[in-house]
Motif scaffolding. Structure first.
Motif, PDB file in Angstrom:
ATOM      1  N   ALA A 198      43.192  32.371  28.824  1.00 54.65           N
ATOM      2  CA  ALA A 198      43.186  33.684  28.168  1.00 54.65           C
ATOM      3  C   ALA A 198      42.670  34.751  29.124  1.00 54.65           C
ATOM      4  O   ALA A 198      41.627  34.567  29.770  1.00 54.65           O
ATOM      5  N   VAL A 199      43.394  35.873  29.223  1.00 55.66           N
ATOM      6  CA  VAL A 199      43.047  36.938  30.161  1.00 55.66           C
ATOM      7  C   VAL A 199      43.123  38.293  29.459  1.00 55.66           C
ATOM      8  O   VAL A 199      43.686  38.422  28.373  1.00 55.66           O
ATOM      9  N   HIS A 200      42.559  39.307  30.106  1.00 61.35           N
ATOM     10  CA  HIS A 200      42.683  40.672  29.616  1.00 61.35           C
ATOM     11  C   HIS A 200      44.147  41.135  29.713  1.00 61.35           C
ATOM     12  O   HIS A 200      44.902  40.626  30.564  1.00 61.35           O
ATOM     13  N   PRO A 201      44.532  42.119  28.914  1.00 70.57           N
ATOM     14  CA  PRO A 201      45.892  42.664  29.045  1.00 70.57           C
ATOM     15  C   PRO A 201      46.161  43.253  30.429  1.00 70.57           C
ATOM     16  O   PRO A 201      47.280  43.163  30.937  1.00 70.57           O
ATOM     17  N   ALA A 202      45.135  43.842  31.039  1.00 72.23           N
ATOM     18  CA  ALA A 202      45.291  44.428  32.381  1.00 72.23           C
ATOM     19  C   ALA A 202      44.089  44.022  33.236  1.00 72.23           C
ATOM     20  O   ALA A 202      43.208  44.840  33.527  1.00 72.23           O
ATOM     21  N   PRO A 203      44.024  42.754  33.649  1.00 70.99           N
ATOM     22  CA  PRO A 203      42.856  42.290  34.406  1.00 70.99           C
ATOM     23  C   PRO A 203      42.731  42.999  35.750  1.00 70.99           C
ATOM     24  O   PRO A 203      43.721  43.324  36.395  1.00 70.99           O
ATOM     25  N   GLN A 204      41.478  43.234  36.141  1.00 69.07           N
ATOM     26  CA  GLN A 204      41.182  43.994  37.350  1.00 69.07           C
ATOM     27  C   GLN A 204      40.891  43.071  38.534  1.00 69.07           C
ATOM     28  O   GLN A 204      40.516  41.904  38.370  1.00 69.07           O
ATOM     29  N   ASN A 205      41.022  43.625  39.722  1.00 71.25           N
ATOM     30  CA  ASN A 205      40.778  42.866  40.944  1.00 71.25           C
ATOM     31  C   ASN A 205      39.300  42.538  41.117  1.00 71.25           C
ATOM     32  O   ASN A 205      38.416  43.302  40.701  1.00 71.25           O
ATOM     33  N   GLY A 245      40.452  40.361  51.151  1.00 66.72           N
ATOM     34  CA  GLY A 245      41.449  40.204  50.100  1.00 66.72           C
ATOM     35  C   GLY A 245      40.794  40.134  48.725  1.00 66.72           C
ATOM     36  O   GLY A 245      39.624  39.769  48.600  1.00 66.72           O
ATOM     37  N   THR A 246      41.542  40.525  47.730  1.00 65.79           N
ATOM     38  CA  THR A 246      41.059  40.461  46.356  1.00 65.79           C
ATOM     39  C   THR A 246      42.104  39.754  45.493  1.00 65.79           C
ATOM     40  O   THR A 246      43.276  39.646  45.872  1.00 65.79           O
ATOM     41  N   LEU A 247      41.659  39.309  44.325  1.00 72.02           N
ATOM     42  CA  LEU A 247      42.546  38.659  43.371  1.00 72.02           C
ATOM     43  C   LEU A 247      42.175  39.108  41.973  1.00 72.02           C
ATOM     44  O   LEU A 247      40.983  39.232  41.649  1.00 72.02           O
ATOM     45  N   ASP A 248      43.166  39.355  41.127  1.00 74.55           N
ATOM     46  CA  ASP A 248      42.852  39.419  39.706  1.00 74.55           C
ATOM     47  C   ASP A 248      43.075  38.021  39.136  1.00 74.55           C
ATOM     48  O   ASP A 248      43.542  37.109  39.835  1.00 74.55           O
ATOM     49  N   VAL A 249      42.733  37.806  37.881  1.00 73.09           N
ATOM     50  CA  VAL A 249      42.769  36.452  37.327  1.00 73.09           C
ATOM     51  C   VAL A 249      44.183  35.883  37.292  1.00 73.09           C
ATOM     52  O   VAL A 249      44.387  34.674  37.469  1.00 73.09           O
ATOM     53  N   ARG A 250      45.183  36.752  37.100  1.00 74.88           N
ATOM     54  CA  ARG A 250      46.565  36.265  37.115  1.00 74.88           C
ATOM     55  C   ARG A 250      46.926  35.728  38.506  1.00 74.88           C
ATOM     56  O   ARG A 250      47.557  34.670  38.631  1.00 74.88           O
ATOM     57  N   GLU A 251      46.521  36.459  39.539  1.00 74.02           N
ATOM     58  CA  GLU A 251      46.809  36.020  40.909  1.00 74.02           C
ATOM     59  C   GLU A 251      46.024  34.761  41.257  1.00 74.02           C
ATOM     60  O   GLU A 251      46.539  33.869  41.943  1.00 74.02           O
ATOM     61  N   LEU A 252      44.785  34.677  40.785  1.00 69.44           N
ATOM     62  CA  LEU A 252      43.989  33.481  41.030  1.00 69.44           C
ATOM     63  C   LEU A 252      44.633  32.260  40.375  1.00 69.44           C
ATOM     64  O   LEU A 252      44.756  31.200  41.000  1.00 69.44           O
ATOM     65  N   CYS A 253      45.056  32.409  39.118  1.00 69.15           N
ATOM     66  CA  CYS A 253      45.701  31.290  38.421  1.00 69.15           C
ATOM     67  C   CYS A 253      47.023  30.909  39.098  1.00 69.15           C
ATOM     68  O   CYS A 253      47.359  29.720  39.185  1.00 69.15           O
ATOM     69  N   ALA A 254      47.757  31.894  39.588  1.00 68.59           N
ATOM     70  CA  ALA A 254      49.008  31.611  40.296  1.00 68.59           C
ATOM     71  C   ALA A 254      48.732  30.815  41.568  1.00 68.59           C
ATOM     72  O   ALA A 254      49.468  29.875  41.903  1.00 68.59           O
ATOM     73  N   ALA A 255      47.649  31.173  42.282  1.00 65.06           N
ATOM     74  CA  ALA A 255      47.292  30.450  43.498  1.00 65.06           C
ATOM     75  C   ALA A 255      46.892  29.014  43.170  1.00 65.06           C
ATOM     76  O   ALA A 255      47.251  28.076  43.899  1.00 65.06           O
ATOM     77  N   PRO A 287      36.367  33.446  32.614  1.00 60.01           N
ATOM     78  CA  PRO A 287      35.226  34.126  33.239  1.00 60.01           C
ATOM     79  C   PRO A 287      35.609  34.897  34.499  1.00 60.01           C
ATOM     80  O   PRO A 287      34.795  35.647  35.028  1.00 60.01           O
ATOM     81  N   PHE A 288      36.838  34.728  34.972  1.00 60.58           N
ATOM     82  CA  PHE A 288      37.317  35.501  36.119  1.00 60.58           C
ATOM     83  C   PHE A 288      38.289  36.604  35.707  1.00 60.58           C
ATOM     84  O   PHE A 288      38.950  37.204  36.556  1.00 60.58           O
ATOM     85  N   SER A 289      38.359  36.867  34.398  1.00 61.45           N
ATOM     86  CA  SER A 289      39.168  37.984  33.905  1.00 61.45           C
ATOM     87  C   SER A 289      38.238  39.158  33.655  1.00 61.45           C
ATOM     88  O   SER A 289      37.309  39.066  32.846  1.00 61.45           O
ATOM     89  N   PHE A 290      38.476  40.265  34.354  1.00 63.69           N
ATOM     90  CA  PHE A 290      37.563  41.404  34.298  1.00 63.69           C
ATOM     91  C   PHE A 290      38.299  42.656  33.839  1.00 63.69           C
ATOM     92  O   PHE A 290      39.460  42.882  34.212  1.00 63.69           O
ATOM     93  N   ASP A 291      37.594  43.468  33.053  1.00 61.26           N
ATOM     94  CA  ASP A 291      38.164  44.731  32.610  1.00 61.26           C
ATOM     95  C   ASP A 291      37.693  45.894  33.479  1.00 61.26           C
ATOM     96  O   ASP A 291      37.934  47.041  33.169  1.00 61.26           O
ATOM     97  N   ARG A 292      36.983  45.577  34.567  1.00 66.10           N
ATOM     98  CA  ARG A 292      36.492  46.592  35.494  1.00 66.10           C
ATOM     99  C   ARG A 292      36.620  46.063  36.920  1.00 66.10           C
ATOM    100  O   ARG A 292      36.719  44.862  37.139  1.00 66.10           O
ATOM    101  N   CYS A 293      36.601  46.961  37.855  1.00 63.01           N
ATOM    102  CA  CYS A 293      36.821  46.598  39.255  1.00 63.01           C
ATOM    103  C   CYS A 293      35.612  45.854  39.824  1.00 63.01           C
ATOM    104  O   CYS A 293      34.476  46.314  39.701  1.00 63.01           O
ATOM    105  N   TYR A 294      35.878  44.712  40.438  1.00 61.65           N
ATOM    106  CA  TYR A 294      34.846  43.982  41.186  1.00 61.65           C
ATOM    107  C   TYR A 294      35.313  43.734  42.626  1.00 61.65           C
ATOM    108  O   TYR A 294      34.909  42.764  43.257  1.00 61.65           O
TER     109      TYR A 294
END
Length: 292
Positions: free
Chosen positions: A186-193, A224-234, A255-262
């Protein structure tokens, strides 16, 4: 070294020991210290016990792996006042959480103004639930108190999310298991990097910082950065399977889905002379480690 007898803290101790440093570890004794280091037992929250355990010892550098509140920082400032010229606090990317900023450029150290950060020692910092729910705030206040009040030089390392090796949090392993079993994440609708770093590299950076002479905050993150979708794809690429992602409504989010920039700016570390590796250099191996 205060705390740090597991995960990347343990690796840091071993790295320093193997490089020829004389290392002293102070903790409550629940986890044995690595072989070949001096082990002192004391609760870092008990100022008298900490004084007694340290006796008349002096140190070139103190590395504090487990300072989570301004109260703990105030104790450390008093206890180590005449014991060290340099104090290295392991901090976190979570000090930027209150900014709540989606998108935008990576976060630089000056985004947090420690000179203007309020410090409140009266808050219930001894309450574990309060401390956990105010993790980023506690770290910010600890940084601020030490920076403004400590009678020694202070450097703070703001670590990105650490992956790999003996990660006792189990966060990456949780993702690997769910993706491997075809279960949804489960992830945010627009997960952040977000920024990440491998446990071996953060240990190496902390060891470098312990013997450097800079002060103030510095970000520590792989390139490099990843959002949760990219992390799961990797992760999926390493497992040979397609991740199943859902937009979490009424269920626990990754826990790696964020609604703010990290995403962190590591320009200062580069200017100081340290070069981080790309995430792509170590993430495949971290996924393999998480499957064990």
């Amino acid at each position: 070294m205060i705390g740090g007898s597991r995960y990347f803290g343990r690796r840091l101790i071993e790295d320093l020991r193997d490089a020829g440093a004389t290392v002293t570890v102070v903790n409550r004794g629940s986890t044995p210290a690595p072989r070949g280091v001096t082990h002192l037992r004391a609760d870092r929250d008990d100022e008298s016990a900490l004084h007694a355990a340290l006796a008349d010892r002096r140190f070139d550098t103190v590395v504090d792996q487990v300072c989570y509140t301004p109260v703990q920082a105030a104790v450390a400032a008093r206890v180590f006042a005449d014991r060290t010229p340099r104090y290295l606090l392991t901090s976190t990317v979570e000090v930027y959480a209150h900014l709540g900023r989606p998108g935008g450029p990576p976060l630089a150290e000056e985004a947090v103004d420690l000179s203007a950060q309020p410090v409140d020692l009266r808050l219930p910092w001894a309450d574990p639930a309060f401390q956990e729910s105010h993790y980023g705030e506690g770290k910010r206040q600890a940084e601020a108190l030490l920076t403004r009040q400590a009678p020694f030089d202070v450097a703070t390392v703001r670590t990105a999310h650490v992956l790999g090796g003996a990660d006792f949090t189990g966060r990456l392993a949780h993702h690997v298991e769910r993706i491997e079993r075809g279960l949804p994440v489960a992830v945010h609708p627009a997960p952040q990097n977000a920024s990440f770093i491998h446990e071996t590299e953060i240990a190496r950076f902390l060891g470098w910082a312990a013997t450097a002479d800079f002060t103030g905050a510095v970000n520590a993150a792989s390139h490099g950065t990843l959002d949760v979708r990219e992390l799961c794809a990797a992760i999926g690429r390493e497992l040979g399977t397609e991740p199943v992602l859902t937009e979490g409504v009424g269920e626990p989010l990754s826990p790696f889905s964020f609604d703010r920039c990290y995403a962190m700016d590591t320009g200062r570390a580069a200017r100081l002379g340290f070069r981080f590796s790309p995430i792509t250099d170590w993430l495949p191996q971290a996924v393999k480690e998480a499957r064990r």
